[in-house]
Design a protein around this motif. Structure first.
Motif, PDB file in Angstrom:
ATOM      1  N   SER A 129       0.829  -1.211   0.000  1.00 28.80           N
ATOM      2  CA  SER A 129       0.000   0.000   0.000  1.00 28.80           C
ATOM      3  C   SER A 129       0.861   1.257   0.000  1.00 28.80           C
ATOM      4  CB  SER A 129      -0.928  -0.006   1.215  1.00 28.80           C
ATOM      5  OG  SER A 129      -1.818  -1.104   1.173  1.00 28.80           O
ATOM      6  N   ILE A 130       1.925   1.258   0.816  1.00 24.61           N
ATOM      7  CA  ILE A 130       2.829   2.416   0.841  1.00 24.61           C
ATOM      8  C   ILE A 130       3.487   2.611  -0.511  1.00 24.61           C
ATOM      9  CG2 ILE A 130       4.938   3.333   1.874  1.00 24.61           C
ATOM     10  CD1 ILE A 130       4.179   1.911   4.465  1.00 24.61           C
ATOM     11  N   ALA A 131       3.972   1.506  -1.093  1.00 24.47           N
ATOM     12  CA  ALA A 131       4.639   1.592  -2.391  1.00 24.47           C
ATOM     13  C   ALA A 131       3.680   2.059  -3.478  1.00 24.47           C
ATOM     14  CB  ALA A 131       5.229   0.227  -2.754  1.00 24.47           C
ATOM     15  N   ALA A 132       2.441   1.561  -3.451  1.00 26.02           N
ATOM     16  CA  ALA A 132       1.469   1.949  -4.467  1.00 26.02           C
ATOM     17  C   ALA A 132       1.085   3.416  -4.338  1.00 26.02           C
ATOM     18  CB  ALA A 132       0.235   1.060  -4.367  1.00 26.02           C
ATOM     19  N   GLN A 133       0.901   3.889  -3.122  1.00 26.95           N
ATOM     20  CA  GLN A 133       0.566   5.296  -2.919  1.00 26.95           C
ATOM     21  C   GLN A 133       1.718   6.197  -3.350  1.00 26.95           C
ATOM     22  OE1 GLN A 133      -2.205   6.771  -2.033  1.00 26.95           O
ATOM     23  NE2 GLN A 133      -3.454   5.023  -1.418  1.00 26.95           N
ATOM     24  N   ALA A 134       2.942   5.771  -3.089  1.00 23.78           N
ATOM     25  CA  ALA A 134       4.104   6.594  -3.429  1.00 23.78           C
ATOM     26  C   ALA A 134       4.320   6.689  -4.929  1.00 23.78           C
ATOM     27  CB  ALA A 134       5.354   6.033  -2.759  1.00 23.78           C
TER      28      ALA A 134
ATOM     29  N   SER B 224      -1.979   3.005  -6.800  1.00 19.13           N
ATOM     30  CA  SER B 224      -2.852   2.428  -5.774  1.00 19.13           C
ATOM     31  C   SER B 224      -4.215   2.022  -6.314  1.00 19.13           C
ATOM     32  CB  SER B 224      -3.041   3.424  -4.629  1.00 19.13           C
ATOM     33  OG  SER B 224      -3.606   4.630  -5.117  1.00 19.13           O
ATOM     34  N   GLN B 225      -4.623   2.542  -7.473  1.00 18.10           N
ATOM     35  CA  GLN B 225      -5.970   2.257  -7.972  1.00 18.10           C
ATOM     36  C   GLN B 225      -6.001   1.215  -9.087  1.00 18.10           C
ATOM     37  OE1 GLN B 225      -8.536   3.499  -6.386  1.00 18.10           O
ATOM     38  NE2 GLN B 225      -7.127   4.601  -5.055  1.00 18.10           N
ATOM     39  N   ILE B 226      -4.843   0.672  -9.456  1.00 20.75           N
ATOM     40  CA  ILE B 226      -4.801  -0.306 -10.547  1.00 20.75           C
ATOM     41  C   ILE B 226      -5.143  -1.687 -10.001  1.00 20.75           C
ATOM     42  CG2 ILE B 226      -3.343  -1.396 -12.285  1.00 20.75           C
ATOM     43  CD1 ILE B 226      -1.766   1.142 -12.495  1.00 20.75           C
ATOM     44  N   LEU B 227      -6.207  -2.287 -10.492  1.00 24.23           N
ATOM     45  CA  LEU B 227      -6.612  -3.635 -10.071  1.00 24.23           C
ATOM     46  C   LEU B 227      -6.749  -3.733  -8.551  1.00 24.23           C
ATOM     47  CD1 LEU B 227      -4.354  -5.766 -12.443  1.00 24.23           C
ATOM     48  CD2 LEU B 227      -6.704  -5.030 -12.831  1.00 24.23           C
ATOM     49  N   GLY B 228      -7.288  -2.697  -7.930  1.00 27.09           N
ATOM     50  CA  GLY B 228      -7.328  -2.652  -6.482  1.00 27.09           C
ATOM     51  C   GLY B 228      -8.259  -3.660  -5.838  1.00 27.09           C
ATOM     52  N   GLY B 229      -9.259  -4.183  -6.555  1.00 29.22           N
ATOM     53  CA  GLY B 229     -10.228  -5.081  -5.947  1.00 29.22           C
ATOM     54  C   GLY B 229     -10.073  -6.528  -6.333  1.00 29.22           C
TER      55      GLY B 229
ATOM     56  N   PRO C  18      -4.080  -2.559  -2.929  1.00 28.94           N
ATOM     57  CA  PRO C  18      -3.544  -2.228  -4.256  1.00 28.94           C
ATOM     58  C   PRO C  18      -2.910  -3.446  -4.918  1.00 28.94           C
ATOM     59  CG  PRO C  18      -2.855  -0.617  -2.603  1.00 28.94           C
ATOM     60  CD  PRO C  18      -3.481  -1.762  -1.871  1.00 28.94           C
ATOM     61  N   ALA C  19      -2.699  -3.316  -6.224  1.00 30.77           N
ATOM     62  CA  ALA C  19      -2.136  -4.433  -6.981  1.00 30.77           C
ATOM     63  C   ALA C  19      -0.760  -4.826  -6.452  1.00 30.77           C
ATOM     64  CB  ALA C  19      -2.054  -4.057  -8.459  1.00 30.77           C
ATOM     65  N   MET C  20       0.050  -3.844  -6.060  1.00 31.02           N
ATOM     66  CA  MET C  20       1.380  -4.151  -5.526  1.00 31.02           C
ATOM     67  C   MET C  20       1.285  -4.996  -4.263  1.00 31.02           C
ATOM     68  SD  MET C  20       3.916  -0.899  -5.933  1.00 31.02           S
ATOM     69  CE  MET C  20       4.555  -0.403  -7.522  1.00 31.02           C
ATOM     70  N   GLY C  21       0.344  -4.647  -3.383  1.00 32.41           N
ATOM     71  CA  GLY C  21       0.160  -5.425  -2.163  1.00 32.41           C
ATOM     72  C   GLY C  21      -0.278  -6.840  -2.469  1.00 32.41           C
TER      73      GLY C  21
END
Length: 255
Positions: free
Chosen positions: A101-106, A110-115, A122-125
């Protein structure tokens, strides 16, 4: 007749012992990485808990004759203990989620494929959690977990209860440790975001008429994906080391 009574008593004692082991193991398995995920059906989790119970039970001491109130008291203590040992490992998964989440926000991802995951992230998480759990399973998580559960009886025998003050201190220490781990894993993305925004500010100061946000957006997106591609192996290695440390010393921060 006496042999039948002795056999019945023995079977009753063994059944009670298995029940107490199952209460701790079942509570812990419900929070374990891989074995306690939301995506697994409840029957699969129950089967996993029963299998681990059969593995752990022979390595744990038996119980004597107990009355009904003692059974309730010890059963409640075993459930609480299982939740504590399960939470110690679940917090590591939450650390990966927080790092993602931190990496995606930075990096504005954070909104790509979030669900796409059972738990919104987020997708990174999602990529980091799935990769970390897969790595742990491939490297023998089931064996480590069995050893971990057996070790829990050496640390807290059947019926033992952690004092509320000690449990609070342990929980605060574990949460602080997980947040520190998450920030450490996401630090390359935070540093890259800081450099990007400083550069963007300098360019905007020099060329006010240029729409620097539109020009720079592809760079931060590509940079975030590149950092994930290049840094994921090291991030997962550090996370797996933290997992092994927790498996070997789950109550390390307990006073």
């Amino acid at each position: 007749m006496e042999a039948a009574v002795l056999l019945a008593d023995r079977l009753g004692a063994d059944a009670l012992h298995l029940l107490m082991v199952f209460l701790r193991v079942g509570a812990a398995v419900s929070l374990f990485p891989a074995f306690g995920e939301r995506s697994l059906p409840a029957r699969v989790k129950l089967t996993i808990a029963l299998v681990f119970t059969l593995i752990v039970a022979p390595a744990t001491p038996g119980l004597g004759v107990l009355n009904f109130l003692q059974i309730l008291s010890i059963g409640g203590a075993e459930i609480l203990t299982g939740l504590v040992f399960g939470l110690a490992l679940r917090l590591l998964v939450l650390a990966l989620q927080t790092a993602g989440s931190i990496a995606a926000q930075a990096t504005s991802l954070s909104q790509i494929l979030g669900g796409m995951a059972a738990e919104p992230m987020p997708a990174m998480g999602h990529v980091l959690v799935l990769s970390g759990i897969t790595l742990a399973v491939v490297l023998g998580l089931h064996v480590r977990v069995a050893e971990y559960l057996i070790q829990s009886y050496a640390l807290l025998p059947i019926g033992s209860v952690i004092a509320a003050q000690d449990l609070t201190s342990w929980g605060i220490g574990q949460v602080a440790r997980m947040f520190a781990l998450a920030l450490s894993l996401a630090s390359p993305f935070v540093i890259a975001s800081l450099v990007y925004n400083l550069a963007l500010g300098a360019i905007n100061r020099a060329m006010p008429q240029l729409m620097v946000a539109f020009v720079g957006a592809p760079f931060i997106t590509f940079g975030g994906l590149f950092l994930l591609f290049a840094g994921a192996p090291l991030m997962l290695a550090l996370w797996h080391d933290a997992l092994l440390q927790t498996l070997s010393d789950p109550l390390g921060t307990l006073p």
